[in-house]
Design an enzyme around this catalytic site. Structure first.
Site, PDB file in Angstrom:
ATOM      1  N   ASP B  24     -12.521  29.076 -43.571  1.00 35.36           N
ATOM      2  CA  ASP B  24     -12.371  27.823 -44.240  1.00 35.36           C
ATOM      3  C   ASP B  24     -13.594  27.436 -45.252  1.00 35.36           C
ATOM      4  O   ASP B  24     -13.737  26.950 -46.285  1.00 35.36           O
ATOM      5  CB  ASP B  24     -11.744  26.543 -43.628  1.00 35.36           C
ATOM      6  N   ASP B  58     -27.638  27.249 -24.722  1.00 34.35           N
ATOM      7  CA  ASP B  58     -27.091  26.325 -23.995  1.00 34.35           C
ATOM      8  C   ASP B  58     -25.816  25.791 -24.641  1.00 34.35           C
ATOM      9  O   ASP B  58     -24.877  25.570 -23.997  1.00 34.35           O
ATOM     10  CB  ASP B  58     -28.155  25.158 -23.989  1.00 34.35           C
ATOM     11  N   HIS B  83     -13.022  20.900 -28.514  1.00 33.27           N
ATOM     12  CA  HIS B  83     -13.837  20.130 -27.531  1.00 33.27           C
ATOM     13  C   HIS B  83     -14.621  20.668 -27.045  1.00 33.27           C
ATOM     14  O   HIS B  83     -15.160  21.769 -27.778  1.00 33.27           O
ATOM     15  CB  HIS B  83     -12.426  20.460 -26.606  1.00 33.27           C
ATOM     16  N   HIS B  96     -15.903  24.399 -28.800  1.00 35.00           N
ATOM     17  CA  HIS B  96     -15.043  25.226 -29.382  1.00 35.00           C
ATOM     18  C   HIS B  96     -14.248  24.466 -30.585  1.00 35.00           C
ATOM     19  O   HIS B  96     -14.003  23.321 -30.317  1.00 35.00           O
ATOM     20  CB  HIS B  96     -14.097  25.529 -28.302  1.00 35.00           C
ATOM     21  N   ASP B  98     -10.940  24.347 -33.321  1.00 35.66           N
ATOM     22  CA  ASP B  98      -9.549  25.064 -33.447  1.00 35.66           C
ATOM     23  C   ASP B  98      -9.408  25.513 -34.687  1.00 35.66           C
ATOM     24  O   ASP B  98      -9.312  24.490 -35.961  1.00 35.66           O
ATOM     25  CB  ASP B  98      -8.503  23.826 -33.111  1.00 35.66           C
ATOM     26  N   ASP B  99      -9.045  26.844 -34.963  1.00 35.84           N
ATOM     27  CA  ASP B  99      -9.325  27.409 -36.241  1.00 35.84           C
ATOM     28  C   ASP B  99      -7.856  27.373 -36.887  1.00 35.84           C
ATOM     29  O   ASP B  99      -7.694  27.821 -37.789  1.00 35.84           O
ATOM     30  CB  ASP B  99      -9.997  28.841 -36.114  1.00 35.84           C
ATOM     31  N   GLU B 101      -7.187  24.566 -37.664  1.00 39.03           N
ATOM     32  CA  GLU B 101      -7.157  23.462 -38.450  1.00 39.03           C
ATOM     33  C   GLU B 101      -8.023  23.840 -39.921  1.00 39.03           C
ATOM     34  O   GLU B 101      -8.533  24.866 -39.929  1.00 39.03           O
ATOM     35  CB  GLU B 101      -8.228  22.289 -38.035  1.00 39.03           C
ATOM     36  N   HIS B 119     -19.264  14.975 -33.144  1.00 43.41           N
ATOM     37  CA  HIS B 119     -18.584  14.482 -32.059  1.00 43.41           C
ATOM     38  C   HIS B 119     -18.699  15.145 -30.872  1.00 43.41           C
ATOM     39  O   HIS B 119     -18.937  14.828 -29.799  1.00 43.41           O
ATOM     40  CB  HIS B 119     -17.138  13.817 -32.514  1.00 43.41           C
ATOM     41  N   GLU B 120     -18.489  16.052 -31.091  1.00 40.56           N
ATOM     42  CA  GLU B 120     -18.272  17.461 -29.740  1.00 40.56           C
ATOM     43  C   GLU B 120     -19.687  17.509 -29.293  1.00 40.56           C
ATOM     44  O   GLU B 120     -19.768  17.666 -28.052  1.00 40.56           O
ATOM     45  CB  GLU B 120     -17.719  18.741 -30.338  1.00 40.56           C
ATOM     46  N   HIS B 123     -20.482  15.298 -26.562  1.00 41.84           N
ATOM     47  CA  HIS B 123     -20.050  15.747 -25.170  1.00 41.84           C
ATOM     48  C   HIS B 123     -20.747  16.957 -24.770  1.00 41.84           C
ATOM     49  O   HIS B 123     -21.229  16.722 -23.444  1.00 41.84           O
ATOM     50  CB  HIS B 123     -18.547  16.509 -25.527  1.00 41.84           C
ATOM     51  N   HIS B 129     -15.972   9.741 -23.817  1.00 44.12           N
ATOM     52  CA  HIS B 129     -15.509   9.073 -24.895  1.00 44.12           C
ATOM     53  C   HIS B 129     -15.773   7.783 -25.060  1.00 44.12           C
ATOM     54  O   HIS B 129     -15.731   7.055 -23.814  1.00 44.12           O
ATOM     55  CB  HIS B 129     -13.678   9.457 -25.079  1.00 44.12           C
ATOM     56  N   ALA B 288      -9.196 -14.718 -52.253  1.00 41.06           N
ATOM     57  CA  ALA B 288      -7.813 -14.933 -53.003  1.00 41.06           C
ATOM     58  C   ALA B 288      -6.912 -15.084 -51.851  1.00 41.06           C
ATOM     59  O   ALA B 288      -6.982 -15.179 -50.777  1.00 41.06           O
ATOM     60  CB  ALA B 288      -7.545 -13.661 -53.697  1.00 41.06           C
TER      61      ALA B 288
END
Lengths: 80, 374
Positions: B24, B58, B83, B96, B98-99, B101, B119-120, B123, B129, B288
């Site tokens: 992408d 790592d 995730h 990882h 998700d390809d 997407e 975000h990932e 983790h 979360h 208003a």
């Protein structure tokens, strides 16, 4: 939002969602009639986590939240 | 914020490796997105990231679909986007994507890789979360402009809880780091809402990137991001009202106005403020509200207010008038306004003034959380 009972597809989505992100497990052993099912408790847990109205049932708003794109890590830490 | 219990890197020097790429985006765009996503965390902690091009890092970063080598298969387009694993040996720390997407570099098209990756990597560094809807570690994807992204307060608290603050001196002392955006608190007595409106019985309170939505039964209002409902709408709106006549909610920001029909944005909006008939000198509306009895909409601008005839779709003559002329006792700027059960509520700062539209008498002075229970 229109009030309509959850479709079978919604039910299946919820089952997968709760298993994957809220550690819903297969219900074994005696079922106490008066106690909400584990499934309902997990729905409540998910609704509370997302700040939704806690009803324990699959209302439209809860299903809408379950359909949102998200991270695959569980929202509750799985017991190791 | 929450953390994975007892999972953190034992050193602040963490390595990462990009194993493969999504079709992408260009290689440079993926590299840049990943680099910036890691810097989000480095900026507020002692963590420092080094890229390696071979061997085991790592944080191993890869794109895959469905079953991709761990026991957590992806699910095709949408749904789960990515995730990552808590810090640790082996798969620990790995991220990882998700390809199935469609990832993007800078547009609102698809899912912004920088945001998903940041975000990932939370983790990967030990955060789980957060249930704070404004947090980066909130599980649901929400688009934020990457160019103005600043790690929210909840996430800063989380990473610093694990690793402590960034101890390096700011290399640009004349350019202080932005204050991490925090999530508004309904219990804050000093809260000043940007705008309030009803929407078919619900009440909506807008503040910054957020909105509280309260249902008619008075249950605890639900806090979420405006962009969760309407990705196209701006943050920090100025005013909002529901026209009972047209069954539309109008939202204002600067010189633009959007219309909602139910929860859908009406095509053809945003329009310019002046399309309503407000004079060109009016560049912004502070508040208003729609008056059910007169079927007029009042627009509050600084110390004045205008009256708009919804039925005739034109401004009433004889306006603007001074606010304290139409609402005696209302001497401070109106910052939000709406009507509930026939009573008019004018917000000014963290106070709310209740008026009878018939007598124009000020009935009560209330706190800002009267309709927003803490």
């Amino acid at each position: 939002l229109p009030i309509s009972p959850p479709s079978e597809e919604d039910e299946a989505l919820a089952e997968t969602y709760l298993k994957r992100f809220f550690n819903l497990t297969e219900e074994t052993g005696p079922v106490f009639k008066r106690r909400p099912s584990q499934r309902s408790r997990k729905v409540s847990e998910m609704q509370s986590f997302f700040g939704l109205k806690v009803t324990g049932t699959l209302d439209a708003e809860t299903v809408m939240m379950m359909k949102k794109p998200r991270c695959g890590v569980p929202d509750v830490q799985l017991s190791r | 914020f929450t953390t994975f219990d007892n999972h953190k890197w034992q050193t602040n020097r963490v390595t990462y490796r990009i194993e493969n790429y999504t079709p992408d985006m260009s290689v440079a765009e993926v590299d840049n997105s990943i680099e910036r996503a890691l810097q989000v965390w480095a900026k507020v902690s002692p963590l420092r990231f080094t890229r390696i091009y071979s061997g085991i890092a790592d944080i191993m970063i890869s794109f895959g679909t469905r079953n991709h080598g761990d026991s957590y298969p992806f699910d095709g387009p949408d749904g789960t986007l990515a995730h990552a694993f808590a810090p640790g040996a082996g798969i620990g720390g790995d991220a990882h994507f998700d390809d199935d997407e469609s990832f993007s570099f800078s547009s609102t098209r698809g899912y912004n890789l920088f945001l998903v990756a940041a975000h990932e990597f939370g983790h990967s560094l030990g955060l789980s979360h957060s249930n704070d809807p404004g947090a980066l570690m909130f599980p649901v994807y929400s688009y934020t402009d990457p160019r103005t992204f600043s790690l929210p307060r909840d996430d800063v608290n989380g990473i610093q809880y694990i690793y402590g603050p960034n101890t390096d001196l700011n290399p640009n002392p004349d350019k202080p780091d932005p204050t991490p955006p925090s999530t508004p608190d309904a219990c804050d007595p000093t809260l000043v809402v940007d705008a309030v409106t009803t929407l078919r019985g619900d009440k909506m309170f807008f503040k910054g990137r957020f909105l509280w939505r309260g249902d008619p039964q008075g249950n605890k209002p639900v806090l979420s991001l405006i962009k969760n409902y309407w990705p196209e709408l701006p943050d920090n709106i100025n005013a909002a009202y529901e026209s009972q006549l047209s069954d539309r909610v109008f939202l204002f920001k600067d010189s633009q106005v959007w219309a909602l029909y139910g929860y859908d944005i009406v095509p053809g909006y945003p329009k310019n403020l002046n399309s309503l008939g407000l004079p060109r000198t009016v560049k912004k509306v502070d508040a208003a509200m729609y008056d059910e009895d007169s079927r007029k909409t009042l627009f509050f601008v600084d110390d004045n207010y205008y009256s708009y005839d919804e039925a005739m779709k034109r401004m009433d003559k004889g306006f603007p008038k001074r606010v304290d002329e139409g609402f005696p006792g209302m001497t401070s700027k109106v910052t939000a306004a709406f009507q509930v059960r026939g009573f008019t509520y004018l917000y000014s700062g963290s106070y709310m003034f209740e008026y009878s539209m018939r007598t124009r008498r000020q009935l009560r002075v209330l706190g800002n959380n009267y309709f927003l229970p803490c």
